[in-house]
Scaffold this motif. Structure first.
Motif, PDB file in Angstrom:
ATOM      1  N   TYR A 218       0.828  -1.209   0.000  1.00  0.00           N
ATOM      2  CA  TYR A 218       0.000   0.000   0.000  1.00  0.00           C
ATOM      3  C   TYR A 218       0.862   1.258   0.000  1.00  0.00           C
ATOM      4  CZ  TYR A 218      -3.555   3.337   1.568  1.00  0.00           C
ATOM      5  OH  TYR A 218      -4.408   4.407   1.678  1.00  0.00           O
ATOM      6  N   SER A 219       1.927   1.259   0.802  1.00  0.00           N
ATOM      7  CA  SER A 219       2.813   2.421   0.842  1.00  0.00           C
ATOM      8  C   SER A 219       3.516   2.633  -0.489  1.00  0.00           C
ATOM      9  CB  SER A 219       3.844   2.250   1.966  1.00  0.00           C
ATOM     10  OG  SER A 219       3.207   2.137   3.223  1.00  0.00           O
ATOM     11  N   ILE A 220       3.926   1.546  -1.128  1.00  0.00           N
ATOM     12  CA  ILE A 220       4.590   1.667  -2.424  1.00  0.00           C
ATOM     13  C   ILE A 220       3.629   2.241  -3.462  1.00  0.00           C
ATOM     14  CG2 ILE A 220       5.614   0.349  -4.312  1.00  0.00           C
ATOM     15  CD1 ILE A 220       6.797  -1.524  -2.237  1.00  0.00           C
ATOM     16  N   ILE A 221       2.380   1.796  -3.438  1.00  0.00           N
ATOM     17  CA  ILE A 221       1.382   2.310  -4.391  1.00  0.00           C
ATOM     18  C   ILE A 221       1.160   3.805  -4.173  1.00  0.00           C
ATOM     19  CG2 ILE A 221      -1.035   2.194  -5.084  1.00  0.00           C
ATOM     20  CD1 ILE A 221      -0.947  -0.784  -4.510  1.00  0.00           C
ATOM     21  N   LEU A 222       1.015   4.237  -2.928  1.00  0.00           N
ATOM     22  CA  LEU A 222       0.796   5.657  -2.649  1.00  0.00           C
ATOM     23  C   LEU A 222       2.005   6.490  -3.044  1.00  0.00           C
ATOM     24  CD1 LEU A 222      -1.032   5.641   0.815  1.00  0.00           C
ATOM     25  CD2 LEU A 222      -2.016   5.838  -1.469  1.00  0.00           C
ATOM     26  N   THR A 223       3.200   5.967  -2.785  1.00  0.00           N
ATOM     27  CA  THR A 223       4.410   6.706  -3.136  1.00  0.00           C
ATOM     28  C   THR A 223       4.556   6.832  -4.643  1.00  0.00           C
ATOM     29  OG1 THR A 223       5.487   5.923  -1.115  1.00  0.00           O
ATOM     30  CG2 THR A 223       6.906   6.783  -2.858  1.00  0.00           C
ATOM     31  N   ALA A 224       4.278   5.730  -5.350  1.00  0.00           N
ATOM     32  CA  ALA A 224       4.384   5.773  -6.809  1.00  0.00           C
ATOM     33  C   ALA A 224       3.361   6.728  -7.418  1.00  0.00           C
ATOM     34  CB  ALA A 224       4.198   4.373  -7.382  1.00  0.00           C
TER      35      ALA A 224
END
Length: 250
Positions: A193-199
Motif C-alpha cells: 500500500y505504501s509503495i502504491i501511494l508513493t508511486a
C-alpha cells in the motif's frame, strides 16, 4: 421285542462311514476378518495422510493449524491483569526480542498518529500554513476537500492497521501461530500500500515511509527464527489460548 446286537453294530458302522465320506462345510468367515481387519473396519493408511509441514533441512513451516472462531478468541487475554503483557519469561529469546520491538514500536506509532492529528487540528485553528504544506489548502486560501477527505481516510486506515498490529503482537505473546501469520501478512500488505501511494505521488512520507515498512518486515524475522518457530508450533499443538493466572500460555 428283542434286537439283534450284530445288526445294531452294523448300522452304527454304516452311519460312521457316511459321516466320514461327506466333506466338512467351512465356517463362514466373520465380517471384517476376511479382509484381514478387525471389527472396527479398515485401519487408516498412515502413508496416505497429508503432511501439513514444509521441511527445509529440519526447519518446518506450515499454514496455521487453527484460527480464532470468535472475536473474543482473537483478542488478547488479560487474565493475569494488564501487567501480564510485560511477562515474557515463557518465550524463547528470539520471540521475546521480536515481541518487545513490535510492542514498543506499535505504541510509539499510535502516539505519533495522535500527534499528527493534533498538528492538523491546530493548523486548521491557528496556522493555515500547515494546511498549505500538506496540500489541503492552496496558496490562495482555497480548501481542497478532496485532499482533506483522502488524508482523513488514510489516517483512519493507518490507525486501524496500527491497532491490528498491536493486537496481533499481544496474541503472539500467547504463542498463537495464526497471529504470527496474520502480522506477517498485514505488514506485507502495508508495504504494498505504501509503495502504491508513493508511486502515485499521494504519500507525503515518500521513500521514508516505504523504508520504515521494509524495516518492519525485517523485524518479523525474530518470530521466524528456529527456536521461536518451534515454540509457536509446540504451543499451538498443545492448545494455544489457554492462559494461566499469571497471564502466560499453559
Amino acid at each position: 421285542m428283542t434286537t439283534d446286537p450284530a445288526s445294531g453294530d452294523q448300522a452304527a458302522r454304516h452311519d460312521a462311514q457316511q459321516a466320514h465320506s461327506q466333506p466338512s462345510q467351512p465356517e463362514p468367515p466373520q465380517r471384517g476378518r476376511a479382509q484381514g481387519t478387525g471389527s472396527a473396519g479398515p485401519a487408516p493408511d498412515a502413508a496416505g495422510q497429508k503432511n501439513p509441514y514444509v521441511d527445509f533441512t529440519g526447519y518446518r513451516v506450515r499454514m496455521p493449524a487453527s484460527w480464532p472462531t470468535s472475536v473474543r478468541a482473537a483478542l488478547p487475554s488479560f487474565r493475569g491483569g494488564i501487567g501480564s503483557i510485560v511477562r515474557t519469561a515463557h518465550m524463547p529469546m528470539d520471540a521475546r526480542i521480536g515481541y518487545w520491538v513490535w510492542l514498543i514500536g506499535c505504541v510509539l506509532a499510535i502516539i505519533g498518529w495522535v500527534f499528527s492529528i493534533a498538528a492538523i487540528l491546530l493548523g486548521i485553528l491557528f496556522n493555515p500554513i500547515i494546511l498549505v504544506g500538506t496540500g489541503m489548502m492552496s496558496l490562495f486560501g482555497d480548501i481542497r476537500w478532496g485532499v482533506i477527505l483522502f488524508y482523513v481516510a488514510t489516517m483512519m486506515l493507518s490507525l486501524v492497521v496500527l491497532l491490528l498490529q498491536l493486537t496481533l503482537s499481544l496474541k503472539i505473546r500467547e504463542g498463537a501461530e495464526w497471529a504470527r501469520a496474520g502480522l506477517t501478512a498485514l505488514t506485507v500488505l502495508s508495504i504494498v500500500y505504501s509503495i502504491i501511494l508513493t508511486a502515485a505521488g499521494l504519500e507525503s512520507g515518500g521513500g521514508g515511509t516505504v523504508a520504515v515498512s521494509v524495516i518492519s518486515l525485517a523485524l518479523l524475522a525474530f518470530f521466524w527464527m528456529p527456536q521461536a518457530n518451534a515454540w509457536f508450533l509446540r504451543t499451538t499443538d498443545n492448545g494455544a489460548g489457554r492462559i494461566d493466572a499469571a497471564g502466560a500460555p499453559m
